[in-house]
Write a protein that holds these residues in place. Structure first.
Motif, mmCIF file in Angstrom:
data_model
loop_
_atom_site.group_PDB
_atom_site.id
_atom_site.type_symbol
_atom_site.label_atom_id
_atom_site.label_comp_id
_atom_site.label_asym_id
_atom_site.label_seq_id
_atom_site.Cartn_x
_atom_site.Cartn_y
_atom_site.Cartn_z
ATOM 1 N N LYS A 1 7.779 -3.842 -1.226
ATOM 2 C CA LYS A 1 6.630 -2.925 -1.151
ATOM 3 C C LYS A 1 6.138 -2.522 -2.549
ATOM 4 O O LYS A 1 4.943 -2.611 -2.843
ATOM 5 C CB LYS A 1 7.018 -1.667 -0.333
ATOM 6 C CG LYS A 1 7.547 -1.981 1.051
ATOM 7 C CD LYS A 1 7.957 -0.747 1.825
ATOM 8 C CE LYS A 1 9.089 0.061 1.227
ATOM 9 N NZ LYS A 1 10.397 -0.637 1.176
ATOM 10 N N SER A 2 7.075 -2.058 -3.389
ATOM 11 C CA SER A 2 6.663 -1.633 -4.737
ATOM 12 C C SER A 2 6.181 -2.824 -5.553
ATOM 13 O O SER A 2 5.235 -2.704 -6.347
ATOM 14 C CB SER A 2 7.821 -0.937 -5.463
ATOM 15 O OG SER A 2 8.198 0.228 -4.761
ATOM 16 N N THR A 3 6.807 -3.982 -5.350
ATOM 17 C CA THR A 3 6.367 -5.189 -6.062
ATOM 18 C C THR A 3 4.917 -5.498 -5.709
ATOM 19 O O THR A 3 4.108 -5.844 -6.581
ATOM 20 C CB THR A 3 7.283 -6.381 -5.679
ATOM 21 O OG1 THR A 3 8.632 -6.041 -6.013
ATOM 22 C CG2 THR A 3 6.884 -7.656 -6.399
ATOM 23 N N PHE B 1 3.414 7.053 -8.824
ATOM 24 C CA PHE B 1 4.614 6.223 -8.918
ATOM 25 C C PHE B 1 5.762 6.723 -8.066
ATOM 26 O O PHE B 1 5.853 7.895 -7.754
ATOM 27 C CB PHE B 1 5.051 6.132 -10.383
ATOM 28 C CG PHE B 1 4.066 5.394 -11.218
ATOM 29 C CD1 PHE B 1 3.049 6.059 -11.853
ATOM 30 C CD2 PHE B 1 4.117 4.018 -11.333
ATOM 31 C CE1 PHE B 1 2.106 5.376 -12.598
ATOM 32 C CE2 PHE B 1 3.203 3.322 -12.075
ATOM 33 C CZ PHE B 1 2.186 4.007 -12.706
ATOM 34 N N GLN B 2 6.642 5.769 -7.748
ATOM 35 C CA GLN B 2 7.813 6.090 -6.936
ATOM 36 C C GLN B 2 8.741 7.039 -7.700
ATOM 37 O O GLN B 2 9.326 7.936 -7.128
ATOM 38 C CB GLN B 2 8.537 4.781 -6.617
ATOM 39 C CG GLN B 2 9.621 4.911 -5.576
ATOM 40 C CD GLN B 2 10.079 3.545 -5.074
ATOM 41 O OE1 GLN B 2 9.704 2.511 -5.618
ATOM 42 N NE2 GLN B 2 10.870 3.541 -4.037
ATOM 43 N N THR B 3 8.841 6.822 -9.017
ATOM 44 C CA THR B 3 9.617 7.743 -9.842
ATOM 45 C C THR B 3 8.596 8.607 -10.580
ATOM 46 O O THR B 3 7.754 8.066 -11.288
ATOM 47 C CB THR B 3 10.422 6.959 -10.906
ATOM 48 O OG1 THR B 3 11.011 5.857 -10.260
ATOM 49 C CG2 THR B 3 11.470 7.824 -11.544
ATOM 50 N N LEU C 1 0.047 5.372 -3.005
ATOM 51 C CA LEU C 1 1.129 6.351 -3.024
ATOM 52 C C LEU C 1 2.439 5.669 -2.672
ATOM 53 O O LEU C 1 2.594 5.157 -1.562
ATOM 54 C CB LEU C 1 0.849 7.450 -1.988
ATOM 55 C CG LEU C 1 -0.436 8.230 -2.202
ATOM 56 C CD1 LEU C 1 -0.993 8.727 -0.885
ATOM 57 C CD2 LEU C 1 -0.168 9.386 -3.139
ATOM 58 N N ASP C 2 3.363 5.651 -3.628
ATOM 59 C CA ASP C 2 4.654 5.022 -3.367
ATOM 60 C C ASP C 2 5.669 6.115 -3.049
ATOM 61 O O ASP C 2 6.150 6.807 -3.933
ATOM 62 C CB ASP C 2 5.084 4.183 -4.579
ATOM 63 C CG ASP C 2 6.133 3.143 -4.211
ATOM 64 O OD1 ASP C 2 6.708 3.236 -3.107
ATOM 65 O OD2 ASP C 2 6.371 2.229 -5.026
ATOM 66 N N GLU C 3 5.962 6.270 -1.790
ATOM 67 C CA GLU C 3 6.905 7.270 -1.283
ATOM 68 C C GLU C 3 6.581 8.692 -1.766
ATOM 69 O O GLU C 3 7.384 9.326 -2.457
ATOM 70 C CB GLU C 3 8.339 6.872 -1.656
ATOM 71 C CG GLU C 3 8.712 5.515 -1.077
ATOM 72 C CD GLU C 3 10.194 5.206 -1.161
ATOM 73 O OE1 GLU C 3 10.989 6.151 -1.130
ATOM 74 O OE2 GLU C 3 10.538 4.026 -1.255
ATOM 75 N N PRO C 4 5.401 9.196 -1.373
ATOM 76 C CA PRO C 4 4.988 10.520 -1.877
ATOM 77 C C PRO C 4 5.882 11.665 -1.425
ATOM 78 O O PRO C 4 5.879 12.714 -2.059
ATOM 79 C CB PRO C 4 3.576 10.694 -1.289
ATOM 80 C CG PRO C 4 3.504 9.769 -0.134
ATOM 81 C CD PRO C 4 4.394 8.606 -0.484
HETATM 82 MG MG LIG Z 1 9.850 0.672 -3.694
#
Ligand SMILES: [Mg+2]
Ligand SMILES: Nc1ncnc2c1ncn2[C@@H]1O[C@H](COP(=O)(O)OP(=O)(O)OP(=O)(O)O)[C@@H](O)[C@H]1O
Length: 253
Positions: A43-45, A85-87, A173-176
């Motif tokens: 997913k993030s890729t 970002f996720q982080t 939105l990556d894992e908001p």
């Molecule tokens: Mg990810």
């Protein structure tokens, strides 16, 4: 309905690992499109391939009719595709207000030209916009606090404000809601519904199915780098392949 983002035949490998295999996706204007799938599904890729952090081995990414492959992340950001970002990527030594002002100034003046040290002098308009973005995420009362001192959930909300102030065409939105307690998660769902009502197109990656089914108009499921299903929330909920690959494992968490 017009297509804001089209991903066609995207492949990405890391050494021997096939992280994405022939991924095709169309994101419609004004919709919230969720991408779900197990850890390591790609997913993030996939988002990184859209925002220029990674270059796919093959395939195309077209945003508002323009080819994005080979463009720099700042160019894609400037074109209106903004990722949270996720982080959390914030400036911990600066205040919440300064954190939100920076992306607004970078967007207005260009990333290589803006001067962060002058950021609040004579910048009433941006200051007001930043306060509104902080109010949107419920953090305006704490605008003078150092960003490093707030909770993990609040950092995610701050990052959302840093994305919102750029008034993106497409917000990724990556894992908001990662790291948020249920109460904070519900507040974030309400906020994301509010920005949906403003017509903002969003891609949301989430493991929390409550968040996904509260927000998504359309859901695509990635497993081992392949889209195994794409459809309305009801179609996805009742898809046996999805239940087997993902939902069955996580619904009871
Ligand atoms: Mg990810
Ligand atoms: N820069 C990289 N170099 C090597 N392998 C990578 C890199 N980025 C991701 N991977 C690998 O590619 C696969 C997909 O990772 P990715 O981070 O896209 O998954 P994800 O679906 O976002 O997972 P999560 O839900 O845990 O965030 C994983 O096997 C991961 O280890």
């Amino acid at each position: 309905m017009s297509i804001v983002l089209e991903i066609k035949g995207v492949n990405k490998t890391f050494g021997g690992l096939k992280a994405l295999t022939d991924v095709n996706l169309k994101i419609e204007e004004g919709k919230t499109h969720a991408i779900i799938g197990p850890n390591g599904a790609g997913k993030s890729t996939l988002l990184n391939c859209c925002i220029g952090k990674l270059i796919p081995d093959s395939g195309s990414v077209t945003f508002n009719g323009q080819d994005m492959i080979g463009k720099q992340p700042y160019e894609i950001n400037h074109a209106g595709m903004v990722r949270v970002f996720q982080t959390p990527e914030i400036f911990p030594e600066l205040s919440l207000l300064e954190n939100v002002v920076i992306p607004a100034l970078a967007k207005r003046d260009g990333i290589f030209k803006f001067n962060p040290f002058k950021m609040l002098s004579n910048e009433t308009e941006i200051h007001d916009q930043a306060m509104r973005a902080l109010a949107d995420v419920g953090l305006d009362k704490f605008h003078q606090k150092n960003a490093g001192s707030i909770s993990r959930g609040d950092k995610r909300r701050l990052e959302l404000a840093m994305g919102l102030i750029q008034n993106p065409t497409l917000l990724l939105l990556d894992e908001p809601t990662a790291g948020m307690a249920r109460h904070d998660t519900n507040q974030t769902i309400d906020l994301l519904k509010k920005i949906k009502d403003r017509g903002m197109t969003k891609i949301i990656i989430e493991h929390d199915m409550h968040v996904v089914f509260s927000l998504a108009d359309h859901i695509s499921v990635l497993a081992q780098g392949c889209i195994i299903a794409s459809g309305t929330p009801d179609e996805i909920r009742n898809n046996p392949k999805v239940k087997e690959a993902y939902l069955g494992e996580t619904e009871d968490e």
